[in-house]
Design an enzyme around this catalytic site. Sequence first.
Site, short mmCIF file in Angstrom:
data_model
loop_
_atom_site.label_atom_id
_atom_site.label_comp_id
_atom_site.label_asym_id
_atom_site.label_seq_id
_atom_site.Cartn_x
_atom_site.Cartn_y
_atom_site.Cartn_z
N ASN A 42 0.83 -1.15 -0.02
CA ASN A 42 -0.02 -0.07 -0.07
C ASN A 42 0.79 1.27 -0.10
O ASN A 42 1.81 1.24 0.45
CB ASN A 42 -1.02 -0.08 1.15
CG ASN A 42 -0.46 -0.11 2.51
OD1 ASN A 42 0.66 -0.75 2.66
ND2 ASN A 42 -0.97 0.30 3.71
N ILE A 43 0.37 2.19 -0.78
CA ILE A 43 1.43 3.48 -1.03
C ILE A 43 0.21 4.64 -0.55
O ILE A 43 -0.81 4.79 -1.31
CB ILE A 43 1.68 3.67 -2.18
CG1 ILE A 43 2.54 2.29 -2.59
CG2 ILE A 43 2.47 5.00 -2.54
CD1 ILE A 43 3.19 2.32 -4.27
N GLU A 44 0.28 5.56 0.47
CA GLU A 44 -0.64 6.35 1.17
C GLU A 44 0.20 7.54 0.52
O GLU A 44 1.19 7.89 0.04
CB GLU A 44 -0.59 6.44 2.45
CG GLU A 44 -1.01 4.86 3.09
CD GLU A 44 -1.56 4.71 4.43
OE1 GLU A 44 -0.91 5.45 5.30
OE2 GLU A 44 -2.05 3.85 4.85
N CYS A 53 -4.00 0.69 -2.56
CA CYS A 53 -3.99 -0.54 -1.99
C CYS A 53 -2.84 -1.29 -2.31
O CYS A 53 -2.47 -1.32 -3.74
CB CYS A 53 -5.40 -1.39 -2.09
SG CYS A 53 -6.55 -0.48 -1.29
N GLU A 55 -2.91 -4.74 -3.02
CA GLU A 55 -3.25 -5.52 -4.38
C GLU A 55 -3.50 -4.86 -5.67
O GLU A 55 -2.98 -5.48 -6.64
CB GLU A 55 -4.50 -6.43 -3.79
CG GLU A 55 -5.51 -5.61 -3.21
CD GLU A 55 -5.75 -5.24 -1.91
OE1 GLU A 55 -4.71 -4.64 -1.34
OE2 GLU A 55 -6.61 -5.44 -1.46
N CYS A 86 -10.43 -4.45 -0.26
CA CYS A 86 -11.45 -3.54 -0.49
C CYS A 86 -12.51 -3.66 -1.50
O CYS A 86 -11.88 -4.40 -2.54
CB CYS A 86 -11.07 -2.03 -0.20
SG CYS A 86 -10.40 -1.48 -1.94
N CYS A 89 -10.84 -2.88 -4.82
CA CYS A 89 -9.78 -4.01 -5.43
C CYS A 89 -10.42 -5.29 -5.90
O CYS A 89 -9.96 -5.87 -6.74
CB CYS A 89 -8.71 -4.32 -4.27
SG CYS A 89 -7.44 -2.97 -3.92
N1 THU Z 1 -5.40 -1.21 2.19
C1 THU Z 1 -4.88 -2.11 1.49
O1 THU Z 1 -3.73 -1.83 1.04
N2 THU Z 1 -5.75 -2.82 0.75
C2 THU Z 1 -7.16 -3.41 1.12
O2 THU Z 1 -7.78 -3.83 0.43
C3 THU Z 1 -7.61 -2.53 2.32
C4 THU Z 1 -6.66 -1.31 2.74
C5 THU Z 1 -4.49 -0.21 2.67
C6 THU Z 1 -5.05 1.06 2.18
C7 THU Z 1 -4.29 1.90 3.45
O3 THU Z 1 -3.06 2.31 3.15
C8 THU Z 1 -4.30 1.11 4.63
O4 THU Z 1 -4.77 -0.17 4.24
C9 THU Z 1 -5.73 1.61 5.59
O5 THU Z 1 -6.97 1.74 4.92
#
Ligand code: THU
Length: 133
Positions: A42-44, A53, A55, A86, A89
Amino acid sequence: MTNRELLDAARRGMENSYSPYSDFKVGAAVLVDDGTVYTGCNIENASLGATICAERTAMVKAVSEGHRHFQKVAIVSSGNFFTYPCGICRQFMVEFMKDGVVVLEDKDEGIREFTLEELLPGGFTNDDLKTQK
Ligand code: THU
């Protein structure tokens, strides 16, 4: 490629997680038809809605290398429980692995496989774009 190996690849992907806002690390690994594995994290972003996300990062890597069909996607997180994909995804997966499987792990319950049909019944596809004559 076993589910254990794919989950381990997802865990290696998680090492690069950029998640300073949620402090929740996620990793993913996509197994494509020829056996290649693409990992992602995940890259915020300070603009939180711009976050991607893990995936989707892995799937985008696979598609951008020319792959159009995936067998499996494994997802892990710093939570060490089943980390379900999510909604966005799941929809992204339907495009490239409608018949595919998502592999998750929980520290107590072990490894579980979910079909995409279970996770997103009736997902929107190319067929749904056809207009009535
Ligand atoms: N996140 C994912 O990487 N995949 C998901 O399917 C659910 C959420 C990450 C996004 C964010 O960086 C962190 O989880 C919190 O929501």
